[in-house]
Design a protein around this motif. Structure first.
Motif, PDB file in Angstrom:
ATOM      1  N   UNK A  53       0.844  -1.189   0.000  1.00 59.77           N
ATOM      2  CA  UNK A  53       0.000   0.000   0.000  1.00 59.77           C
ATOM      3  C   UNK A  53       0.881   1.241   0.000  1.00 59.77           C
ATOM      4  N   UNK A  54       0.581   2.157  -0.895  1.00 56.64           N
ATOM      5  CA  UNK A  54       1.234   3.481  -0.891  1.00 56.64           C
ATOM      6  C   UNK A  54       0.178   4.495  -0.503  1.00 56.64           C
ATOM      7  N   UNK A  55       0.384   5.170   0.603  1.00 62.40           N
ATOM      8  CA  UNK A  55      -0.561   6.178   1.082  1.00 62.40           C
ATOM      9  C   UNK A  55      -0.160   7.522   0.506  1.00 62.40           C
ATOM     10  N   UNK A  56      -1.135   8.238  -0.081  1.00 61.51           N
ATOM     11  CA  UNK A  56      -0.895   9.537  -0.694  1.00 61.51           C
ATOM     12  C   UNK A  56      -1.808  10.561  -0.040  1.00 61.51           C
ATOM     13  N   UNK A  57      -1.229  11.590   0.536  1.00 59.25           N
ATOM     14  CA  UNK A  57      -1.993  12.688   1.118  1.00 59.25           C
ATOM     15  C   UNK A  57      -2.127  13.758   0.048  1.00 59.25           C
ATOM     16  N   UNK A  58      -3.354  13.932  -0.453  1.00 56.97           N
ATOM     17  CA  UNK A  58      -3.582  14.882  -1.544  1.00 56.97           C
ATOM     18  C   UNK A  58      -4.008  16.251  -1.040  1.00 56.97           C
ATOM     19  N   UNK A  59      -3.944  16.481   0.260  1.00 55.90           N
ATOM     20  CA  UNK A  59      -4.308  17.777   0.816  1.00 55.90           C
ATOM     21  C   UNK A  59      -5.232  17.684   2.004  1.00 55.90           C
ATOM     22  N   UNK A  60      -5.117  16.633   2.783  1.00 55.93           N
ATOM     23  CA  UNK A  60      -6.058  16.415   3.892  1.00 55.93           C
ATOM     24  C   UNK A  60      -5.652  17.168   5.153  1.00 55.93           C
ATOM     25  N   UNK A  61      -6.511  17.070   6.162  1.00 58.53           N
ATOM     26  CA  UNK A  61      -6.262  17.722   7.455  1.00 58.53           C
ATOM     27  C   UNK A  61      -5.443  16.827   8.381  1.00 58.53           C
ATOM     28  N   UNK A  62      -5.064  15.648   7.933  1.00 59.67           N
ATOM     29  CA  UNK A  62      -4.291  14.630   8.651  1.00 59.67           C
ATOM     30  C   UNK A  62      -5.111  13.785   9.608  1.00 59.67           C
ATOM     31  N   UNK A  63      -6.423  13.961   9.652  1.00 55.93           N
ATOM     32  CA  UNK A  63      -7.266  13.094  10.471  1.00 55.93           C
ATOM     33  C   UNK A  63      -7.249  11.671   9.939  1.00 55.93           C
ATOM     34  N   UNK A  64      -7.378  11.530   8.633  1.00 53.07           N
ATOM     35  CA  UNK A  64      -7.365  10.198   8.018  1.00 53.07           C
ATOM     36  C   UNK A  64      -5.995   9.535   8.183  1.00 53.07           C
ATOM     37  N   UNK A  65      -4.949  10.331   8.088  1.00 57.90           N
ATOM     38  CA  UNK A  65      -3.602   9.778   8.233  1.00 57.90           C
ATOM     39  C   UNK A  65      -3.390   9.193   9.624  1.00 57.90           C
ATOM     40  N   UNK A  66      -3.944   9.836  10.632  1.00 54.19           N
ATOM     41  CA  UNK A  66      -3.811   9.308  11.992  1.00 54.19           C
ATOM     42  C   UNK A  66      -4.432   7.922  12.094  1.00 54.19           C
ATOM     43  N   UNK A  67      -5.584   7.733  11.474  1.00 52.89           N
ATOM     44  CA  UNK A  67      -6.239   6.422  11.497  1.00 52.89           C
ATOM     45  C   UNK A  67      -5.483   5.413  10.638  1.00 52.89           C
ATOM     46  N   UNK A  68      -4.930   5.852   9.532  1.00 54.90           N
ATOM     47  CA  UNK A  68      -4.146   4.949   8.688  1.00 54.90           C
ATOM     48  C   UNK A  68      -2.868   4.527   9.397  1.00 54.90           C
ATOM     49  N   UNK A  69      -2.223   5.478  10.066  1.00 59.97           N
ATOM     50  CA  UNK A  69      -1.006   5.140  10.811  1.00 59.97           C
ATOM     51  C   UNK A  69      -1.317   4.203  11.973  1.00 59.97           C
ATOM     52  N   UNK A  70      -2.529   4.265  12.489  1.00 55.61           N
ATOM     53  CA  UNK A  70      -2.914   3.340  13.557  1.00 55.61           C
ATOM     54  C   UNK A  70      -2.888   1.895  13.069  1.00 55.61           C
ATOM     55  N   UNK A  71      -3.074   1.686  11.770  1.00 58.78           N
ATOM     56  CA  UNK A  71      -3.012   0.328  11.236  1.00 58.78           C
ATOM     57  C   UNK A  71      -1.630  -0.297  11.404  1.00 58.78           C
ATOM     58  N   UNK A  72      -0.610   0.520  11.562  1.00 60.42           N
ATOM     59  CA  UNK A  72       0.751   0.003  11.726  1.00 60.42           C
ATOM     60  C   UNK A  72       1.182  -0.106  13.180  1.00 60.42           C
ATOM     61  N   UNK A  73       0.329   0.347  14.106  1.00 62.38           N
ATOM     62  CA  UNK A  73       0.746   0.284  15.509  1.00 62.38           C
ATOM     63  C   UNK A  73       0.661  -1.146  16.043  1.00 62.38           C
TER      64      UNK A  73
END
Length: 170
Positions: free
Chosen positions: A47-67
């Motif tokens: 999976x390659x995660x691409x932030x196209x201009x978000x507020x980083x809320x989604x990224x926090x949840x995506x990063x939780x998948x790796x915890x």
């Protein structure tokens, strides 16, 4: 200051309770996801995660998948640094005008078969920023989208369910 210190010592830290070691729902989703990836690709999913201009809320949840709690690596899934190694582009946020070209180039650099997942309300329909002068809108306005995972932000289990649905498509 002394009162705060005494209160902290007597009451203990304000943290969430530790989750159960074996969450049955998570283990079931993970096993289903790994099986689907191996059947479809013959290996794990990159999976390659691409932030196209978000507020980083989604990224926090995506990063939780790796915890340590979700730990996608144990299910054969991994995040990769290059789109050239990816099977899935997981795109978050509305596509800003400045990120439009970068997203197109990332899509073109990803080898086939490839899938694009729009994660979060902003990626699905542009969210609050859909009519902004600095925004191209939803991801599907720029590149083809195979799956939309709504939510602001989507929970980690919703992301897992979405990846399972993506892999089980014909």
């Amino acid at each position: 200051m002394r009162t705060l210190l005494i209160d902290a010592l007597l009451k203990g830290p304000l943290t969430e309770p530790v989750p159960a070691a074996d969450d049955a729902e998570l283990l079931a989703f993970g096993a289903q996801l790994e099986g689907a990836a191996r059947r479809r690709l013959g290996r794990g999913l990159a999976i390659r995660q691409v932030d196209a201009g978000s507020c980083n809320g989604c990224e926090l949840e995506i990063h939780a998948l790796s915890n340590a709690y979700y730990d996608l690596e144990r299910f054969g899934l991994r995040f990769v640094a290059s789109p050239r190694h990816a099977d899935v582009l997981l795109v978050t946020g509305p596509v800003t005008t400045n990120m439009r070209e970068a997203l197109v180039r990332t899509y073109e650099a990803t080898p086939g078969p490839k899938w694009v997942v729009a994660a979060g309300s902003c990626a699905c329909d542009g969210g609050l920023f859909a009519q902004s002068y600095a925004c191209a809108g939803a991801v599907e306005n720029v590149i083809p989208v195979d799956l939309r995972i709504p939510g602001c932000p989507p929970a980690p289990l919703s992301l897992l369910k979405g990846l399972i649905a993506l892999l089980q498509r014909d």
